[in-house]
Design a protein around this motif. Structure first.
Motif, PDB file in Angstrom:
ATOM      1  N   ASP A 206      31.207  86.703  32.806  1.00 55.32           N
ATOM      2  CA  ASP A 206      31.361  88.133  32.520  1.00 55.32           C
ATOM      3  C   ASP A 206      32.032  88.205  31.151  1.00 55.32           C
ATOM      4  N   VAL A 207      31.221  88.446  30.130  1.00 59.43           N
ATOM      5  CA  VAL A 207      31.750  88.451  28.757  1.00 59.43           C
ATOM      6  C   VAL A 207      31.973  89.906  28.346  1.00 59.43           C
ATOM      7  N   LYS A 208      33.238  90.232  28.147  1.00 59.22           N
ATOM      8  CA  LYS A 208      33.590  91.643  27.937  1.00 59.22           C
ATOM      9  C   LYS A 208      33.750  91.954  26.455  1.00 59.22           C
ATOM     10  N   PHE A 209      33.456  93.186  26.113  1.00 58.64           N
ATOM     11  CA  PHE A 209      33.723  93.637  24.745  1.00 58.64           C
ATOM     12  C   PHE A 209      34.312  95.044  24.828  1.00 58.64           C
ATOM     13  N   GLY A 210      35.006  95.433  23.747  1.00 62.09           N
ATOM     14  CA  GLY A 210      35.644  96.752  23.744  1.00 62.09           C
ATOM     15  C   GLY A 210      37.138  96.603  23.528  1.00 62.09           C
ATOM     16  N   SER A 211      37.847  97.717  23.517  1.00 60.75           N
ATOM     17  CA  SER A 211      39.250  97.701  23.077  1.00 60.75           C
ATOM     18  C   SER A 211      40.145  96.866  23.996  1.00 60.75           C
ATOM     19  N   GLY A 212      39.792  96.718  25.272  1.00 57.34           N
ATOM     20  CA  GLY A 212      40.649  95.966  26.175  1.00 57.34           C
ATOM     21  C   GLY A 212      40.241  94.519  26.304  1.00 57.34           C
ATOM     22  N   ALA A 213      39.248  94.094  25.514  1.00 60.67           N
ATOM     23  CA  ALA A 213      38.710  92.737  25.661  1.00 60.67           C
ATOM     24  C   ALA A 213      39.145  91.881  24.492  1.00 60.67           C
ATOM     25  N   PHE A 214      38.966  90.623  24.665  1.00 60.43           N
ATOM     26  CA  PHE A 214      39.212  89.617  23.669  1.00 60.43           C
ATOM     27  C   PHE A 214      38.328  89.844  22.434  1.00 60.43           C
ATOM     28  N   MET A 215      37.066  90.206  22.686  1.00 54.17           N
ATOM     29  CA  MET A 215      36.101  90.495  21.624  1.00 54.17           C
ATOM     30  C   MET A 215      35.950  92.008  21.530  1.00 54.17           C
ATOM     31  N   ARG A 216      36.231  92.548  20.354  1.00 53.12           N
ATOM     32  CA  ARG A 216      36.123  94.005  20.227  1.00 53.12           C
ATOM     33  C   ARG A 216      34.660  94.441  20.114  1.00 53.12           C
ATOM     34  N   GLU A 217      33.839  93.654  19.379  1.00 47.61           N
ATOM     35  CA  GLU A 217      32.463  94.099  19.098  1.00 47.61           C
ATOM     36  C   GLU A 217      31.453  93.422  20.010  1.00 47.61           C
ATOM     37  N   GLN A 218      30.456  94.231  20.382  1.00 53.74           N
ATOM     38  CA  GLN A 218      29.402  93.737  21.275  1.00 53.74           C
ATOM     39  C   GLN A 218      28.665  92.538  20.637  1.00 53.74           C
ATOM     40  N   GLU A 219      28.448  92.616  19.321  1.00 57.32           N
ATOM     41  CA  GLU A 219      27.725  91.572  18.606  1.00 57.32           C
ATOM     42  C   GLU A 219      28.411  90.198  18.756  1.00 57.32           C
ATOM     43  N   ARG A 220      29.731  90.202  18.617  1.00 55.28           N
ATOM     44  CA  ARG A 220      30.468  88.934  18.739  1.00 55.28           C
ATOM     45  C   ARG A 220      30.513  88.466  20.189  1.00 55.28           C
ATOM     46  N   ALA A 221      30.611  89.433  21.114  1.00 59.01           N
ATOM     47  CA  ALA A 221      30.587  89.058  22.536  1.00 59.01           C
ATOM     48  C   ALA A 221      29.241  88.415  22.881  1.00 59.01           C
ATOM     49  N   ARG A 222      28.158  88.952  22.284  1.00 57.66           N
ATOM     50  CA  ARG A 222      26.818  88.402  22.524  1.00 57.66           C
ATOM     51  C   ARG A 222      26.735  86.966  22.001  1.00 57.66           C
ATOM     52  N   GLU A 223      27.300  86.760  20.808  1.00 59.40           N
ATOM     53  CA  GLU A 223      27.260  85.406  20.231  1.00 59.40           C
ATOM     54  C   GLU A 223      28.070  84.428  21.103  1.00 59.40           C
ATOM     55  N   LEU A 224      29.230  84.886  21.586  1.00 59.84           N
ATOM     56  CA  LEU A 224      30.035  84.027  22.470  1.00 59.84           C
ATOM     57  C   LEU A 224      29.262  83.712  23.749  1.00 59.84           C
TER      58      LEU A 224
END
Ligand code: URA
Length: 431
Positions: A206-224
């Motif tokens: 479950d790779v999260k993005f957004g202000s409460g996540a480790f990755m703020r941007e969806q693009e970087r979460a996708r790469e991770l």
């Protein structure tokens, strides 16, 4: 420290990464091993980590780094269990209690779910901290106890032993103090080395993005997510990732004891819609990887099957599933100052506020206040009238309220129109 001649020089490896050249497999393996042994210094490893943050790593380099970290410690095996094993990992968020209902839910279909978990640091909570709200519950299990529980009950949530990927433990602590946590190759190898060493045959991320996540941007979460899925499949672990939104806290409870209470509501067939949606989505992915793509997951929540496994799982670790959970000594409720619709609740400040109330720790040795946290009464999209409770702060010490309220300034709004609905699960990434 060894006095034998070392085959490589850390400075050469740092130069290669700094100058954008590929690092050879035997050099990278040596670097990780020599760092774990204490031959390569923290200063050298920090320079290498910074070079990775700035210049990245190829897929091959990430695979070798991950393998080297796995080889630094023990490898568990669940092969003797006689049933498929599926694990889940979340990159962490505010109000993320999904592991609690998910593990027993998936296990209720005869699949083994080993959840080797951690404690919280900073604004994201830890699964073990939440479960330790349950009187008597024990996080530390031996490998034999863990295997026995998986065989008999199917689900276990316990502390990851220090024997798994010790190189990662050392490197993660170093990254934390050298501004190198955010490097995707380092995050991916850190998470996946522990999951692969744990011996699961399949994994849902479950790779999260957004202000409460480790990755703020969806693009970087996708790469991770793509990097981790590739690492899993290169190692023979069937891996799927979901990209999920963490701009608003998950569910209505942020804390520890209150998150256990909310998880039990989900296991009783109720609970907030977003928690149920994510639990069901992740359970479907896990069961699909375990060969049950058509499992009726929602039925196992409503008919009590998942709850039966939860009770057995808690009891097996000396917890009392029927015991009262700790209650806060002090509460402070914030109310709406006008009629309208809640338009926004930012995950990060709510996570920071819960932490300031005592639900989280700033240093590894800090004590958690299990009853502390925040209960939301409404979520974005809900209508409110002036004077209606919006959220309640929970603490043992009323002097904590001001600092928590400070964190929440500007973190939520009431407006005239409902915000646009955004999906919780945005993408699914497979090998
Ligand atoms: N969680 C980990 O285990 N490692 C990271 O690098 C980041 C999050």
């Amino acid at each position: 420290m060894s006095t034998a001649l070392e085959p490589f020089d850390a400075v050469d490896v740092i130069h290669a990464k700094r100058d954008g050249r590929a690092v050879a497999e035997n050099e990278l393996r040596w670097l990780v091993d020599a760092y774990t042994r204490g031959y390569v210094s923290d200063a050298q490893m920090a320079a290498f980590a910074m070079a990775v943050l700035l210049n990245g790593m190829s897929r091959d380099e990430i695979r070798v780094l991950t393998d080297a970290m796995i080889d630094s410690g023990e490898r568990l095996s669940f092969e003797g269990l006689g049933r498929p094993t599926v694990d889940k990992h979340s990159t962490g968020g505010v109000g993320d209690k999904i592991t609690l209902p998910l593990a027993p839910l998936v296990a209720s279909f005869g699949v083994a779910v080993p959840q080797l978990s951690g404690r919280g640091l900073g604004h994201t909570g830890g699964t073990l901290d939440k479960l330790e709200s349950i009187p008597g519950w024990r996080a530390a299990l031996s490998n034999d106890e863990m295997l026995a529980q998986l065989r008999e009950i199917g689900a276990v949530i316990c502390a990851a032993g220090s024997g798994l990927a010790p190189a990662d433990k050392k490197l993660y602590a170093l990254r934390d103090v050298t501004g190198t946590v955010e490097a995707i190759p380092l995050i991916a190898s850190s998470i996946m080395s522990k999951k692969i060493a744990e011996g699961t045959s399949a994994l849902v991320l479950d790779v999260k993005f957004g202000s409460g996540a480790f990755m703020r941007e969806q693009e970087r979460a996708r790469e991770l997510a793509r990097t981790m899925v590739a690492l899993g499949s290169d190692s023979g672990v069937a891996t799927t990732a979901l990209l999920t939104d963490m701009s608003t806290p998950l569910g209505l409870a942020i804390g520890n004891a209150n998150e256990v209470r909310e998880s039990v509501e989900v296991l009783s067939g109720g609970g907030p819609a977003d928690v149920v949606e994510l639990t069901v989505a992740l359970a479907r992915e896990m069961l699909a990887l375990a060969g049950q793509p058509d499992a009726d997951v929602a039925a196992a929540l409503s008919d009590g099957r998942a709850m039966d496994v939860w009770r057995a799982m808690i009891r097996a670790q000396d917890g009392d599933p029927g015991a009262a959970l700790p209650a806060p000594r002090e509460t402070h409720t914030v109310t709406a100052d006008r009629d309208g619709v809640v338009t926004r609740m930012e995950a990060l400040p709510f996570g920071v506020a819960a932490w300031r109330l005592g639900a989280g720790r700033a240093r590894a040795e800090d004590r958690i206040v299990h009853a502390a946290g925040i209960d939301l009464h409404v979520k974005p999209g809900d209508a409110v009238t002036a004077g209606q409770p919006v959220f309640t702060l929970l603490a043992d010490d009323p002097t904590r309220f001001d600092r928590a309220l400070g964190a929440l300034e500007g973190a939520w709004d009431i407006g005239d129109a409902a915000p646009a609905r955004t999906p919780l699960v945005l993408e699914r990434i497979t090998a």
